[in-house]
Write a protein that holds these residues in place. Structure first.
Motif, PDB file in Angstrom:
ATOM      1  N   UNK A  87      22.974 136.392  93.959  1.00 51.85           N
ATOM      2  CA  UNK A  87      23.411 135.195  94.272  1.00 51.85           C
ATOM      3  C   UNK A  87      24.969 134.917  93.812  1.00 51.85           C
ATOM      4  N   UNK A  88      24.972 134.849  92.680  1.00 57.35           N
ATOM      5  CA  UNK A  88      26.353 134.573  91.785  1.00 57.35           C
ATOM      6  C   UNK A  88      27.344 135.782  92.619  1.00 57.35           C
ATOM      7  N   UNK A  89      27.054 137.093  92.642  1.00 52.33           N
ATOM      8  CA  UNK A  89      27.998 137.857  93.150  1.00 52.33           C
ATOM      9  C   UNK A  89      28.278 137.608  94.520  1.00 52.33           C
ATOM     10  N   UNK A  90      27.238 137.385  95.355  1.00 48.97           N
ATOM     11  CA  UNK A  90      27.762 136.752  96.793  1.00 48.97           C
ATOM     12  C   UNK A  90      28.693 135.687  96.965  1.00 48.97           C
ATOM     13  N   UNK A  91      28.377 134.747  96.128  1.00 48.18           N
ATOM     14  CA  UNK A  91      29.112 133.436  96.210  1.00 48.18           C
ATOM     15  C   UNK A  91      30.549 133.631  95.660  1.00 48.18           C
ATOM     16  N   UNK A  92      30.775 134.401  94.523  1.00 49.88           N
ATOM     17  CA  UNK A  92      32.095 134.755  94.044  1.00 49.88           C
ATOM     18  C   UNK A  92      32.856 135.515  95.059  1.00 49.88           C
TER      19      UNK A  92
ATOM     20  N   UNK B 190      17.297 131.489  83.600  1.00 46.85           N
ATOM     21  CA  UNK B 190      17.776 131.265  84.919  1.00 46.85           C
ATOM     22  C   UNK B 190      18.440 132.920  85.133  1.00 46.85           C
ATOM     23  N   UNK B 191      19.074 133.463  84.259  1.00 44.77           N
ATOM     24  CA  UNK B 191      19.343 134.929  84.707  1.00 44.77           C
ATOM     25  C   UNK B 191      18.283 135.841  85.065  1.00 44.77           C
ATOM     26  N   UNK B 192      17.282 135.487  84.603  1.00 45.41           N
ATOM     27  CA  UNK B 192      16.018 136.384  84.783  1.00 45.41           C
ATOM     28  C   UNK B 192      15.336 136.190  86.092  1.00 45.41           C
ATOM     29  N   UNK B 193      15.527 135.229  86.727  1.00 45.52           N
ATOM     30  CA  UNK B 193      15.155 134.898  88.130  1.00 45.52           C
ATOM     31  C   UNK B 193      15.483 135.834  89.006  1.00 45.52           C
ATOM     32  N   UNK B 194      14.557 136.291  89.822  1.00 50.36           N
ATOM     33  CA  UNK B 194      15.189 137.440  90.810  1.00 50.36           C
ATOM     34  C   UNK B 194      16.041 136.775  91.756  1.00 50.36           C
ATOM     35  N   UNK B 195      16.963 137.569  92.015  1.00 55.04           N
ATOM     36  CA  UNK B 195      17.897 136.962  93.087  1.00 55.04           C
ATOM     37  C   UNK B 195      19.271 136.454  92.414  1.00 55.04           C
ATOM     38  N   UNK B 196      19.073 135.751  91.252  1.00 57.63           N
ATOM     39  CA  UNK B 196      20.205 134.984  90.687  1.00 57.63           C
ATOM     40  C   UNK B 196      21.442 135.614  90.723  1.00 57.63           C
TER      41      UNK B 196
ATOM     42  N   UNK C 237      20.911 129.933  95.954  1.00 58.48           N
ATOM     43  CA  UNK C 237      20.786 131.249  96.829  1.00 58.48           C
ATOM     44  C   UNK C 237      20.781 130.890  98.391  1.00 58.48           C
ATOM     45  N   UNK C 238      21.029 129.778  98.575  1.00 58.53           N
ATOM     46  CA  UNK C 238      21.030 129.383 100.085  1.00 58.53           C
ATOM     47  C   UNK C 238      22.795 129.747 100.625  1.00 58.53           C
ATOM     48  N   UNK C 239      22.696 130.178 101.972  1.00 57.83           N
ATOM     49  CA  UNK C 239      23.734 130.623 102.474  1.00 57.83           C
ATOM     50  C   UNK C 239      24.542 129.528 103.204  1.00 57.83           C
ATOM     51  N   UNK C 240      24.120 128.328 102.806  1.00 56.90           N
ATOM     52  CA  UNK C 240      24.754 126.724 103.489  1.00 56.90           C
ATOM     53  C   UNK C 240      25.636 126.576 102.037  1.00 56.90           C
TER      54      UNK C 240
ATOM     55  N   UNK D 121      11.378 121.126  81.556  1.00 62.52           N
ATOM     56  CA  UNK D 121       9.658 120.952  81.210  1.00 62.52           C
ATOM     57  C   UNK D 121       9.138 120.627  82.450  1.00 62.52           C
ATOM     58  N   UNK D 122       9.770 119.701  83.421  1.00 61.28           N
ATOM     59  CA  UNK D 122       9.331 119.599  84.735  1.00 61.28           C
ATOM     60  C   UNK D 122       9.448 120.593  85.822  1.00 61.28           C
ATOM     61  N   UNK D 123      10.148 121.529  85.444  1.00 61.73           N
ATOM     62  CA  UNK D 123      10.068 122.899  86.336  1.00 61.73           C
ATOM     63  C   UNK D 123      11.451 122.413  87.088  1.00 61.73           C
ATOM     64  N   UNK D 124      12.492 122.315  86.983  1.00 59.41           N
ATOM     65  CA  UNK D 124      13.641 121.965  87.770  1.00 59.41           C
ATOM     66  C   UNK D 124      14.238 123.105  88.033  1.00 59.41           C
ATOM     67  N   UNK D 125      14.449 124.067  86.807  1.00 61.36           N
ATOM     68  CA  UNK D 125      15.236 125.280  87.128  1.00 61.36           C
ATOM     69  C   UNK D 125      15.100 126.231  88.136  1.00 61.36           C
ATOM     70  N   UNK D 126      13.825 126.253  88.372  1.00 64.55           N
ATOM     71  CA  UNK D 126      13.377 127.674  89.600  1.00 64.55           C
ATOM     72  C   UNK D 126      13.795 127.022  90.889  1.00 64.55           C
ATOM     73  N   UNK D 127      13.338 125.805  91.339  1.00 64.82           N
ATOM     74  CA  UNK D 127      13.682 125.401  92.589  1.00 64.82           C
ATOM     75  C   UNK D 127      15.344 125.347  92.933  1.00 64.82           C
ATOM     76  N   UNK D 128      16.046 124.927  91.715  1.00 68.60           N
ATOM     77  CA  UNK D 128      17.681 124.843  91.750  1.00 68.60           C
ATOM     78  C   UNK D 128      17.967 126.175  91.923  1.00 68.60           C
ATOM     79  N   UNK D 129      17.399 127.156  91.165  1.00 66.95           N
ATOM     80  CA  UNK D 129      18.100 128.531  91.495  1.00 66.95           C
ATOM     81  C   UNK D 129      17.921 128.859  92.739  1.00 66.95           C
ATOM     82  N   UNK D 130      16.638 128.725  93.502  1.00 68.49           N
ATOM     83  CA  UNK D 130      16.438 129.185  94.662  1.00 68.49           C
ATOM     84  C   UNK D 130      17.375 128.378  95.624  1.00 68.49           C
ATOM     85  N   UNK D 131      17.785 127.330  95.444  1.00 70.62           N
ATOM     86  CA  UNK D 131      18.672 126.373  96.268  1.00 70.62           C
ATOM     87  C   UNK D 131      19.979 126.965  96.114  1.00 70.62           C
TER      88      UNK D 131
END
Length: 521
Positions: A260-265, A251-257, A222-225, A210-220
């Motif tokens: 990112x999963x594929x890249x990390x795997x 989560x799966x509907x967020x662009x780039x997720x 996607x980090x290359x670190x 409810x406080x909006x944690x999902x989107x910023x965590x999803x963006x994190x």
């Protein structure tokens, strides 16, 4: 959300002996997703994680001497109370070096909460730590101060449920510091704290969503670190774990997720791949929209590659669970991805055989779960498994393994004996598979299931006995079942409270051993 527009899994019937690929498949996958949250509390994969001091700097010496636990706890509690008083003084100090005083007090508290096996969290909370730490998280504060405060909150959140809940006043600021304006170390540490909070349970997960944690965590994620992506993935897996599918679908509907999963795997970092695989576990267990995207991406091939190549127990568990979920959820997996004769299919079978041979009980169970779903596919899939090394391994496990493994193995062996059913028809029997299993003395293993207290397992055992009595050549089936005391096993349901089991067992006894069987006794 998007789940409402996905066709129900019950529209795809494979066969009757494996109930989980019928209309109960989604429910079972969701139950497993929730259950695995409890498994991750164990030492192997912990839901909450203490942030040790060695992450950023060398450990200092711990308390010296031969103190017992009570003595050490008393010393630590006293130190915690004194440090909180020092922090209070630093917060009100306005003179030269005020900022450094706060950082030093925060660092002292962080070290105390990081070093000990019995961190004095309760004493720190009673002394008033959380309101002070919330002040230290104020927007615009120096990064060093933010990092130390977030680190303290991370380790408080790793404690008992009530200690974790004490962080509620800090949650909005922890979420805010996930944003792009924060430095990477601060954002990563806040993600760690929120992962611990999300791991506590549904109530706090819902608050974070409810406080909006999902989107910023999803963006994190996607980090290359590597460490940032790893921490964010772990936090996300705690945040979306259910039992409701909304967060997973969002989560799966967020662009780039998905990219990112594929890249990390594809990454060679097993720790990162492990955390991302857990995200896939919950996506595939909870969201039909996610399943539809995952099975048509490179995710399946990458998971199969990890299964075949990796020896890491921590990685293989979520890889197996993800593959089992995807096979159970969508016919596209068996129809278009795991095509008999293709390299991916050969790889997954070899990887599953490797896990069946493993000494690790959990790998055997997860491998049997995946095989049970593949074996519920086409006749070609059944023939492939039957002719492989997997079959003798499973026959051995049926008589020797712990109950939960025997149950999954029994599903697979049963599925090998029936052709895919059309609509509600009774499945036809693949006779040469059935005969081979009976000749290898599998009947006794299924009769043990009939005698078990688990109704689902007992039903599975009855289903196999029905196949034997109906399908064995020359009408030998009833005699073979009777020889293994199968009649006695079925008659335990003669007056059973479960109506379905009572009707099923009595019907089999009446059909194959005479309408008046047992009346003379």
């Amino acid at each position: 959300m998007a789940d409402e527009h996905v066709p129900p899994q019950s529209s795809y019937h494979r066969d009757s002996i494996k109930s989980s690929v019928h209309n109960s498949s989604a429910q079972r996958r969701r139950q497993l997703a929730v259950a695995v949250g409890k498994e991750r509390r164990e030492a192997l994969i912990r839901t909450k994680r203490l942030c040790r001091e060695a992450l950023f700097e060398n450990n200092e010496a711990s308390l010296e001497g031969d103190m017992n636990i009570d003595e050490e706890r008393a010393v630590l509690n006293s130190q915690a109370s004194q440090i909180i008083e020092d922090l209070k003084s630093a917060m009100t100090y306005q003179g030269k070096g005020a900022a450094q005083k706060k950082v030093e007090a925060l660092r002292a508290l962080r070290r105390l909460l990081s070093k000990s096996e019995i961190p004095p969290v309760k004493a720190a909370l009673q002394a008033g730590a959380v309101p002070l730490l919330v002040q230290c998280l104020s927007l615009g504060s120096p990064d060093e101060q933010l990092l130390e405060a977030a680190w303290c909150l991370t380790n408080i959140a790793a404690g008992e449920p009530e200690e974790t809940k004490s962080l509620m006043p800090a949650l909005p600021l922890l979420v805010a510091h996930l944003g792009e304006k924060s430095s990477v170390p601060v954002a990563e540490q806040c993600a760690w704290a929120l992962g611990n909070v999300a791991g506590e349970g549904d109530e706090l997960r819902n608050i974070l969503l409810a406080q909006g944690a999902l989107l910023p965590l999803a963006r994190l994620m996607m980090s290359t670190k590597g460490s940032t992506a790893r921490t964010a993935s772990w936090a996300l897996s705690n945040l979306i774990k259910g039992p409701q599918p909304n967060a997973a679908t969002e989560l799966i509907s967020i662009k780039g997720v998905l990219d990112s999963i594929i890249q990390h795997l594809r990454n060679l970092d097993d720790e990162l791949a492990t955390e991302v695989a857990w995200v896939v576990v919950y996506l595939s267990a909870l969201s039909e929209a996610a399943v539809s995207l995952l099975v048509k991406s490179d995710v399946v091939h990458l998971l199969v590659g990890k299964l075949a190549a990796s020896e890491s127990l921590q990685l293989l568990i979520p890889v197996l669970r993800s593959l089992g979920n995807l096979v159970a959820a969508d016919s596209y997996m068996t129809d278009m991805v795991l095509v008999v004769g293709h390299n991916t299919t050969d790889q997954i079978l070899l990887g599953l055989i490797k896990c069946l041979k493993s000494e690790h009980r959990v790998l055997k169970k997860e491998a049997a779960w995946v095989l049970s779903n593949i074996a519920a596919g086409s006749v070609g899939h059944k023939e492939l498994i039957f002719s492989s090394e997997a079959t003798p391994l499973m026959i051995h496990l049926l008589s020797s393994a712990p109950f939960d493994i025997r149950k999954e193995v029994a599903y697979t062996l049963g599925n090998l004996c029936v052709a895919p059913a059309k609509s509600a028809e009774q499945p036809s029997i693949i006779v040469h598979h059935l005969v081979a299993l009976v000749n290898r003395e599998c009947i006794s293993g299924f009769i043990h299931l009939v005698r078990s207290a688990d109704i689902q397992s007992a039903k599975l055992g009855l289903q196999f006995l029905e196949l034997v009595m109906r399908g064995m050549p020359n009408g030998e089936g009833p005699k073979l079942v009777e020889r293994e005391d199968g009649i006695d096993a079925m008659e335990r349901f003669q007056f059973h409270e479960n109506e379905e089991m009572r009707i099923m067992a009595n019907g089999l006894v009446d059909k194959y051993f005479g309408e008046d069987y047992g009346l003379n006794e």
